[in-house]
Design a protein around this motif. Structure first.
Motif, short mmCIF file in Angstrom:
data_model
loop_
_atom_site.label_atom_id
_atom_site.label_comp_id
_atom_site.label_asym_id
_atom_site.label_seq_id
_atom_site.Cartn_x
_atom_site.Cartn_y
_atom_site.Cartn_z
N ALA A 36 6.79 32.62 -142.49
CA ALA A 36 8.19 33.05 -142.52
C ALA A 36 8.37 34.40 -141.85
O ALA A 36 9.34 34.62 -141.12
CB ALA A 36 8.70 33.08 -143.96
N ARG A 57 11.57 28.58 -135.11
CA ARG A 57 12.48 27.99 -136.10
C ARG A 57 11.68 27.29 -137.18
O ARG A 57 11.97 27.41 -138.37
CB ARG A 57 13.42 27.00 -135.41
CG ARG A 57 14.84 27.26 -135.63
CD ARG A 57 15.81 26.29 -134.99
NE ARG A 57 15.31 25.01 -134.55
CZ ARG A 57 15.16 24.66 -133.28
NH1 ARG A 57 15.42 25.50 -132.32
NH2 ARG A 57 14.73 23.46 -132.97
N CYS A 61 11.98 28.53 -140.98
CA CYS A 61 12.52 27.60 -141.97
C CYS A 61 11.42 26.94 -142.81
O CYS A 61 11.53 26.85 -144.03
CB CYS A 61 13.35 26.52 -141.27
SG CYS A 61 14.76 27.17 -140.35
N ILE A 64 9.76 29.49 -145.27
CA ILE A 64 10.58 29.73 -146.46
C ILE A 64 10.50 28.53 -147.40
O ILE A 64 10.32 28.68 -148.61
CB ILE A 64 12.04 30.03 -146.07
CG1 ILE A 64 12.11 31.38 -145.34
CG2 ILE A 64 12.94 30.04 -147.30
CD1 ILE A 64 13.47 31.67 -144.72
N ALA A 65 10.62 27.32 -146.86
CA ALA A 65 10.55 26.12 -147.70
C ALA A 65 9.19 26.00 -148.38
O ALA A 65 9.12 25.72 -149.59
CB ALA A 65 10.83 24.88 -146.85
N VAL A 93 17.32 24.24 -151.95
CA VAL A 93 17.22 25.28 -150.92
C VAL A 93 16.07 24.97 -149.97
O VAL A 93 16.20 25.13 -148.75
CB VAL A 93 17.09 26.68 -151.55
CG1 VAL A 93 16.78 27.74 -150.50
CG2 VAL A 93 18.37 27.05 -152.30
N ALA A 94 14.95 24.50 -150.50
CA ALA A 94 13.82 24.13 -149.63
C ALA A 94 14.22 22.99 -148.69
O ALA A 94 13.86 22.99 -147.52
CB ALA A 94 12.61 23.72 -150.47
N CYS A 97 16.31 24.37 -145.92
CA CYS A 97 15.45 25.07 -144.95
C CYS A 97 14.75 24.08 -144.02
O CYS A 97 14.71 24.28 -142.80
CB CYS A 97 14.41 25.92 -145.68
SG CYS A 97 15.11 27.32 -146.56
N LEU A 100 17.14 22.63 -141.54
CA LEU A 100 17.56 23.58 -140.51
C LEU A 100 16.52 23.74 -139.40
O LEU A 100 16.87 24.20 -138.31
CB LEU A 100 17.88 24.94 -141.13
CG LEU A 100 19.22 25.05 -141.82
CD1 LEU A 100 19.33 26.38 -142.56
CD2 LEU A 100 20.36 24.88 -140.83
N ALA A 101 15.28 23.39 -139.67
CA ALA A 101 14.25 23.55 -138.63
C ALA A 101 14.60 22.75 -137.37
O ALA A 101 14.67 23.32 -136.29
CB ALA A 101 12.87 23.19 -139.16
N LEU A 116 20.26 30.86 -143.81
CA LEU A 116 19.06 30.98 -144.64
C LEU A 116 19.21 32.11 -145.65
O LEU A 116 18.85 31.96 -146.83
CB LEU A 116 17.84 31.21 -143.76
CG LEU A 116 17.40 30.03 -142.90
CD1 LEU A 116 16.35 30.47 -141.89
CD2 LEU A 116 16.88 28.90 -143.76
N LEU A 120 19.18 31.82 -149.79
CA LEU A 120 18.23 32.56 -150.63
C LEU A 120 18.94 33.51 -151.59
O LEU A 120 18.52 33.65 -152.75
CB LEU A 120 17.22 33.30 -149.77
CG LEU A 120 16.26 32.41 -148.99
CD1 LEU A 120 15.44 33.24 -148.01
CD2 LEU A 120 15.36 31.64 -149.94
#
Length: 146
Positions: A36, A57, A61, A64-65, A93-94, A97, A100-101, A116, A120
């Motif tokens: 991340a 990306r 993403c 974070i996931a 949220v994961a 993420c 969004l990748a 993002l 969070l």
């Protein structure tokens, strides 16, 4: 701490095995944080570009996931586990993420980072609120009959 985790896996029965595996696999959180942070660095460097390329990306993403999932696994393996609401929120949220990748190619880098960040921040506020609501439940262990 390594010796304690190993000893617990041999002497703690099924619960000990689950907890020691959670502790061991929890080290993925370190690698996720590194990924991340690399993604953040590229997002800063490429902020003027129309979009962030796929590799950075995915690091941003996906890192974070993976961090959210590994931190959740560690906390689920502890005696004072996460509440189901927090678990669901972290999984949502994961999922955002991860989604969004690939789809982040259609938004600018600042917009991607903002989405993002807001996810969070929302998760942090939700978890703080969930802890406040469950503060009166501290005297009771999870899974114990009331």
């Amino acid at each position: 701490m390594d010796e304690e985790a190993i000893a617990q896996s041999f002497t703690g029965g099924a619960t000990g095995v689950v907890r020691s595996h959670g502790w061991g696999y929890g080290h993925l959180a370190v690698w996720a944080a590194i990924a991340a942070s690399v993604g953040v660095e590229f997002a800063i460097l490429d902020a003027s570009e129309p979009t962030l390329s796929l590799g950075p990306r995915a690091a941003l993403c996906g890192g974070i996931a993976l961090y959210l999932l590994s931190a959740t696994a560690i906390q689920r393996a502890t005696p004072r586990s996460l509440g189901s609401g927090v678990l669901v929120a972290r999984l949502c949220v994961a999922t955002i993420c991860v989604a969004l990748a690939p789809s982040g190619a259609y938004v600018s880098t600042p917009v991607l980072v903002t989405i993002l960040s807001l996810a969070l921040i929302g998760l942090t506020l939700f978890e703080g609120s969930a802890k406040e609501h469950s503060a009166g439940d501290d005297a009771e262990e999870p899974g114990s009959a009331a």
